[in-house]
Design an enzyme around this catalytic site. Structure first.
Site, PDB file in Angstrom:
ATOM      1  N   GLY A 265     -10.245   8.126   8.171  1.00 43.96           N
ATOM      2  CA  GLY A 265     -11.152   8.383   7.055  1.00 43.96           C
ATOM      3  C   GLY A 265     -12.361   7.501   7.318  1.00 43.96           C
ATOM      4  O   GLY A 265     -12.203   6.396   7.830  1.00 43.96           O
TER       5      GLY A 265
ATOM      6  N   HIS B 247     -12.843   2.908   0.212  1.00 37.88           N
ATOM      7  CA  HIS B 247     -12.877   1.836   1.228  1.00 37.88           C
ATOM      8  C   HIS B 247     -13.628   0.606   0.706  1.00 37.88           C
ATOM      9  O   HIS B 247     -14.155  -0.191   1.491  1.00 37.88           O
ATOM     10  CB  HIS B 247     -13.592   2.277   2.534  1.00 37.88           C
ATOM     11  CG  HIS B 247     -12.901   3.347   3.294  1.00 37.88           C
ATOM     12  ND1 HIS B 247     -13.580   4.396   3.882  1.00 37.88           N
ATOM     13  CD2 HIS B 247     -11.592   3.546   3.592  1.00 37.88           C
ATOM     14  CE1 HIS B 247     -12.726   5.184   4.502  1.00 37.88           C
ATOM     15  NE2 HIS B 247     -11.510   4.709   4.335  1.00 37.88           N
TER      16      HIS B 247
ATOM     17  N   ASP C 222      -8.074  12.507  17.149  1.00 31.93           N
ATOM     18  CA  ASP C 222      -8.080  11.132  17.651  1.00 31.93           C
ATOM     19  C   ASP C 222      -9.228  10.935  18.643  1.00 31.93           C
ATOM     20  O   ASP C 222      -9.364  11.682  19.604  1.00 31.93           O
ATOM     21  CB  ASP C 222      -6.738  10.825  18.319  1.00 31.93           C
ATOM     22  CG  ASP C 222      -6.579   9.335  18.568  1.00 31.93           C
ATOM     23  OD1 ASP C 222      -7.386   8.767  19.328  1.00 31.93           O
ATOM     24  OD2 ASP C 222      -5.673   8.743  17.977  1.00 31.93           O
TER      25      ASP C 222
ATOM     26  N   GLY D 199     -15.038   2.279  14.721  1.00 35.48           N
ATOM     27  CA  GLY D 199     -16.145   1.313  14.680  1.00 35.48           C
ATOM     28  C   GLY D 199     -15.849   0.061  15.491  1.00 35.48           C
ATOM     29  O   GLY D 199     -16.724  -0.506  16.149  1.00 35.48           O
ATOM     30  N   GLU D 200     -14.577  -0.370  15.474  1.00 29.63           N
ATOM     31  CA  GLU D 200     -14.213  -1.603  16.189  1.00 29.63           C
ATOM     32  C   GLU D 200     -13.951  -1.367  17.680  1.00 29.63           C
ATOM     33  O   GLU D 200     -14.165  -2.261  18.490  1.00 29.63           O
ATOM     34  CB  GLU D 200     -12.937  -2.208  15.569  1.00 29.63           C
ATOM     35  CG  GLU D 200     -13.162  -2.767  14.181  1.00 29.63           C
ATOM     36  CD  GLU D 200     -11.854  -3.065  13.450  1.00 29.63           C
ATOM     37  OE1 GLU D 200     -10.841  -3.355  14.108  1.00 29.63           O
ATOM     38  OE2 GLU D 200     -11.859  -2.996  12.212  1.00 29.63           O
ATOM     39  N   ASN D 201     -13.448  -0.168  18.001  1.00 30.82           N
ATOM     40  CA  ASN D 201     -12.942   0.044  19.368  1.00 30.82           C
ATOM     41  C   ASN D 201     -13.689   1.035  20.233  1.00 30.82           C
ATOM     42  O   ASN D 201     -13.511   1.037  21.445  1.00 30.82           O
ATOM     43  CB  ASN D 201     -11.491   0.540  19.289  1.00 30.82           C
ATOM     44  CG  ASN D 201     -10.586  -0.486  18.662  1.00 30.82           C
ATOM     45  OD1 ASN D 201     -10.433  -1.576  19.195  1.00 30.82           O
ATOM     46  ND2 ASN D 201     -10.017  -0.155  17.520  1.00 30.82           N
TER      47      ASN D 201
ATOM     48  N   ASN E  63       0.866  -1.176   0.000  1.00 32.52           N
ATOM     49  CA  ASN E  63       0.000   0.000   0.000  1.00 32.52           C
ATOM     50  C   ASN E  63       0.910   1.236   0.000  1.00 32.52           C
ATOM     51  O   ASN E  63       1.498   1.574   1.022  1.00 32.52           O
ATOM     52  CB  ASN E  63      -0.886  -0.042   1.252  1.00 32.52           C
ATOM     53  CG  ASN E  63      -1.847   1.126   1.320  1.00 32.52           C
ATOM     54  OD1 ASN E  63      -1.811   2.027   0.481  1.00 32.52           O
ATOM     55  ND2 ASN E  63      -2.704   1.123   2.324  1.00 32.52           N
TER      56      ASN E  63
ATOM     57  N   ARG F  53     -11.301  15.509   8.001  1.00 33.64           N
ATOM     58  CA  ARG F  53     -12.082  15.917   6.830  1.00 33.64           C
ATOM     59  C   ARG F  53     -13.490  16.324   7.245  1.00 33.64           C
ATOM     60  O   ARG F  53     -14.096  15.672   8.103  1.00 33.64           O
ATOM     61  CB  ARG F  53     -12.176  14.769   5.819  1.00 33.64           C
ATOM     62  CG  ARG F  53     -10.857  14.400   5.201  1.00 33.64           C
ATOM     63  CD  ARG F  53     -11.081  13.409   4.053  1.00 33.64           C
ATOM     64  NE  ARG F  53      -9.849  12.730   3.721  1.00 33.64           N
ATOM     65  CZ  ARG F  53      -9.702  11.400   3.696  1.00 33.64           C
ATOM     66  NH1 ARG F  53     -10.731  10.609   3.945  1.00 33.64           N
ATOM     67  NH2 ARG F  53      -8.544  10.873   3.395  1.00 33.64           N
TER      68      ARG F  53
ATOM     69  N   GLY G  58     -10.928   1.567  12.998  1.00 34.46           N
ATOM     70  CA  GLY G  58     -10.450   2.005  14.320  1.00 34.46           C
ATOM     71  C   GLY G  58     -11.549   2.396  15.291  1.00 34.46           C
ATOM     72  O   GLY G  58     -11.622   1.869  16.408  1.00 34.46           O
TER      73      GLY G  58
ATOM     74  N   LEU H  58     -15.604   3.271  10.172  1.00 35.56           N
ATOM     75  CA  LEU H  58     -15.296   4.498  10.918  1.00 35.56           C
ATOM     76  C   LEU H  58     -13.841   4.468  11.377  1.00 35.56           C
ATOM     77  O   LEU H  58     -13.513   3.952  12.440  1.00 35.56           O
ATOM     78  CB  LEU H  58     -16.230   4.619  12.137  1.00 35.56           C
ATOM     79  CG  LEU H  58     -17.737   4.414  11.868  1.00 35.56           C
ATOM     80  CD1 LEU H  58     -18.534   4.547  13.168  1.00 35.56           C
ATOM     81  CD2 LEU H  58     -18.257   5.404  10.831  1.00 35.56           C
ATOM     82  N   GLY H  59     -12.969   4.990  10.520  1.00 38.64           N
ATOM     83  CA  GLY H  59     -11.551   5.120  10.870  1.00 38.64           C
ATOM     84  C   GLY H  59     -11.210   6.594  10.823  1.00 38.64           C
ATOM     85  O   GLY H  59     -12.104   7.442  10.924  1.00 38.64           O
TER      86      GLY H  59
ATOM     87  N   GLU I 263      -8.218  -5.231   5.306  1.00 36.14           N
ATOM     88  CA  GLU I 263      -8.069  -4.899   3.885  1.00 36.14           C
ATOM     89  C   GLU I 263      -6.895  -5.648   3.254  1.00 36.14           C
ATOM     90  O   GLU I 263      -6.960  -6.043   2.095  1.00 36.14           O
ATOM     91  CB  GLU I 263      -7.905  -3.384   3.731  1.00 36.14           C
ATOM     92  CG  GLU I 263      -9.235  -2.655   3.952  1.00 36.14           C
ATOM     93  CD  GLU I 263      -9.098  -1.181   4.270  1.00 36.14           C
ATOM     94  OE1 GLU I 263      -8.625  -0.856   5.381  1.00 36.14           O
ATOM     95  OE2 GLU I 263      -9.439  -0.355   3.419  1.00 36.14           O
TER      96      GLU I 263
HETATM   97  P1  ADP Z   1      -7.113   4.879   9.298  1.00 30.89           P
HETATM   98  O1  ADP Z   1      -6.780   3.450   8.932  1.00 30.89           O
HETATM   99  O2  ADP Z   1      -8.203   5.494   8.468  1.00 30.89           O
HETATM  100  O3  ADP Z   1      -5.921   5.769   9.469  1.00 30.89           O
HETATM  101  P2  ADP Z   1      -8.069   3.678  11.765  1.00 30.89           P
HETATM  102  O4  ADP Z   1      -9.056   2.728  11.201  1.00 30.89           O
HETATM  103  O5  ADP Z   1      -6.809   3.145  12.339  1.00 30.89           O
HETATM  104  O6  ADP Z   1      -7.757   4.857  10.758  1.00 30.89           O
HETATM  105  O7  ADP Z   1      -8.839   4.515  12.928  1.00 30.89           O
HETATM  106  C1  ADP Z   1      -8.218   5.491  13.672  1.00 30.89           C
HETATM  107  C2  ADP Z   1      -9.197   5.985  14.742  1.00 30.89           C
HETATM  108  O8  ADP Z   1      -9.599   4.890  15.564  1.00 30.89           O
HETATM  109  C3  ADP Z   1      -8.612   7.042  15.677  1.00 30.89           C
HETATM  110  O9  ADP Z   1      -9.503   8.129  15.837  1.00 30.89           O
HETATM  111  C4  ADP Z   1      -8.472   6.293  16.991  1.00 30.89           C
HETATM  112  O10 ADP Z   1      -8.660   7.140  18.080  1.00 30.89           O
HETATM  113  C5  ADP Z   1      -9.604   5.293  16.931  1.00 30.89           C
HETATM  114  N1  ADP Z   1      -9.286   4.206  17.846  1.00 30.89           N
HETATM  115  C6  ADP Z   1      -8.349   3.245  17.709  1.00 30.89           C
HETATM  116  N2  ADP Z   1      -8.296   2.473  18.815  1.00 30.89           N
HETATM  117  C7  ADP Z   1      -9.192   2.976  19.694  1.00 30.89           C
HETATM  118  C8  ADP Z   1      -9.623   2.624  21.018  1.00 30.89           C
HETATM  119  N3  ADP Z   1      -9.074   1.610  21.650  1.00 30.89           N
HETATM  120  N4  ADP Z   1     -10.590   3.367  21.576  1.00 30.89           N
HETATM  121  C9  ADP Z   1     -11.145   4.397  20.932  1.00 30.89           C
HETATM  122  N5  ADP Z   1     -10.803   4.784  19.698  1.00 30.89           N
HETATM  123  C10 ADP Z   1      -9.845   4.091  19.078  1.00 30.89           C
END
Ligand code: ADP
Length: 398
Positions: A212, A180, A284, A334-336, A7, A241, A332, A209-210, A385
């Site tokens: 981006g 995406h 963040d 959406g998962e966390n 990538n 953005r 990031g 939800l990352g 991905e």
């Molecule tokens: P990208 O791949 O688009 O750069 P990611 O999918 O890694 O982004 O997502 C980054 C976002 O996920 C950040 O805003 C980060 O704070 C959030 N994130 C990652 N881990 C956690 C967590 N444990 N708790 C809350 N938010 C998280």
């Protein structure tokens, strides 16, 4: 089969070596500051420690050579020689209307990718450089392009056309493309698998939800709408953005501040989103969540605006598909991020679903958040991905 997944960004190169039969990551890493002083490679073999080495890399070809060196290194390597790499899969950002699926790369494909440069001037040229670098360093190894836009090429015209003069579509191909795609495809597929159903029988909304972020409506296995547009600037409020805004804001700010439209768009890409909305607090979500917990009103209002936008899109895609069976959270946030999911959960309760507060504490794992009696299933599905790119590469080269 060992697949090297690449990538490329303008000054970076992320890689993973994946053993495709067992779908195991053998090693992964990142080359940063390519062509800039202080370039470095961070390499992590599976089960081993991360090793960062500062090495000058004048271009992406140097970076690819270094990746091969690391992968075959006596200490931190995971293969003996280059000949153990069977194919390379590249993430390519924009495939325009030319690519509705992944392809094996040849001269014709390279020319077609270059024709899409206009649509993604920051990304596609870097992807092309990465492909050329791999071709130079690994001659004869098949290479595959996997496009971020391809999965969304099934959108109907009513979803991808903007309400602007038709000539801009004809002359410049101005339309919604969406991004995406690899993630939306992977996650919607996995949702169906987990539920033991055929994706062709489901209406799925994927919330990627990352940093981006984008949402897609996947009906009967096909993307029928998605929130990003001609570029990744449209749609949800993201890390930096803006997402959807009134387009007149651009000339309004340009005139007030005496800057160009390009400069305003740059602000919309890099200084907006939750970073801008929180008055520079952070892009963040961990920082924003902590600040909100400590009573920071700006952070609270930012998270509320973020969740509201996500919920509005879920509502509109439910109507667009004539209903919804599954809502999946990934990437990031959406998962966390339980906080954001819970806030969205309050809005979407009216669709006949719920987010169990106990299950919502789970992070980064596949889990069904709703209860058995709910009409709509909500779930977390970690995206992958790189694995999706490796699978596509195997499919096309085996
Ligand atoms: P990208 O791949 O688009 O750069 P990611 O999918 O890694 O982004 O997502 C980054 C976002 O996920 C950040 O805003 C980060 O704070 C959030 N994130 C990652 N881990 C956690 C967590 N444990 N708790 C809350 N938010 C998280």
């Amino acid at each position: 089969m060992n697949i090297l997944v690449i990538n490329c960004g303008s000054s970076s190169l992320k890689y993973q070596l994946i053993e495709a039969d067992k779908e195991e990551v053998l090693a992964k890493g990142l080359c940063e500051r390519i062509g800039i002083d202080g370039s470095a490679i961070t390499h992590t073999p599976a089960g081993g420690d991360k090793v960062t080495t500062e090495v000058p890399m004048k271009d992406h070809k140097d970076a690819v050579k270094l990746v091969i060196e690391k992968l075959t290194d006596e200490k931190v390597g995971v293969i003996k020689s280059l000949s153990e790499i069977d194919a390379v899969g590249h993430r390519v950002v924009h495939g325009g209307e030319k690519f509705a699926s992944s392809v094996v790369i040849n001269d014709e494909v390279m020319a077609a990718i270059a024709e899409c440069n206009d649509l993604a001037p920051l990304h596609n040229p870097a992807n092309i450089i990465g492909i050329n670098a791999c071709a130079d360093v690994m001659p004869g190894v098949p290479q595959v392009a996997v496009f971020d836009t391809a999965f969304h090429q099934t959108m109907p015209k009513k979803a991808y056309m903007y309400g602007i003069p038709y000539e801009y579509y004809e002359k410049y191909k101005v339309r919604r493309y969406g991004f995406h795609g690899t993630s939306h495809d992977f996650v919607s597929n996995r949702a169906a698998e987990i539920l033991g159903k055929d994706r062709k029988d489901l209406k799925i909304i994927v919330c990627h939800l990352g940093n981006g972020a984008s949402i897609s409506a996947v009906k009967n296995g096909q993307s029928v709408d998605t929130s990003m547009g001609l570029t990744p600037l449209e749609g949800l409020i993201m890390g930096t953005r803006s997402g959807d805004i009134d387009p007149a804001i651009i000339s309004f700010i340009a005139e007030k501040d005496g800057i160009t439209a390009d400069e305003v768009v740059n602000i919309l890409n890099k200084k907006s989103g939750v970073l801008g909305l929180s008055n520079g607090l952070s892009s963040d979500f961990r920082d924003l969540g902590n600040a909100a917990d400590e009573g920071n009103e700006m952070a609270k209002a930012t998270l509320e605006a973020y969740a509201y936008r996500v919920a509005k899109y879920i509502g509109s895609y439910t109507v667009a598909m004539g209903g919804v069976d599954v809502i999946a959270f990934t990437a990031g946030i959406g998962e966390n991020n339980a906080q954001v999911r819970a806030m969205v959960g309050e809005y979407i309760a009216c669709l006949g679903t719920s987010i169990d507060p106990e299950k919502n504490k789970i992070r980064g794992e596949e889990v069904i958040l709703s209860s058995d009696s709910d009409k709509v299933v909500t779930m977390i599905i970690p995206t992958d991905e790189e694995l999706a790119i490796a699978r596509e590469t195997v499919r096309l080269t085996k």
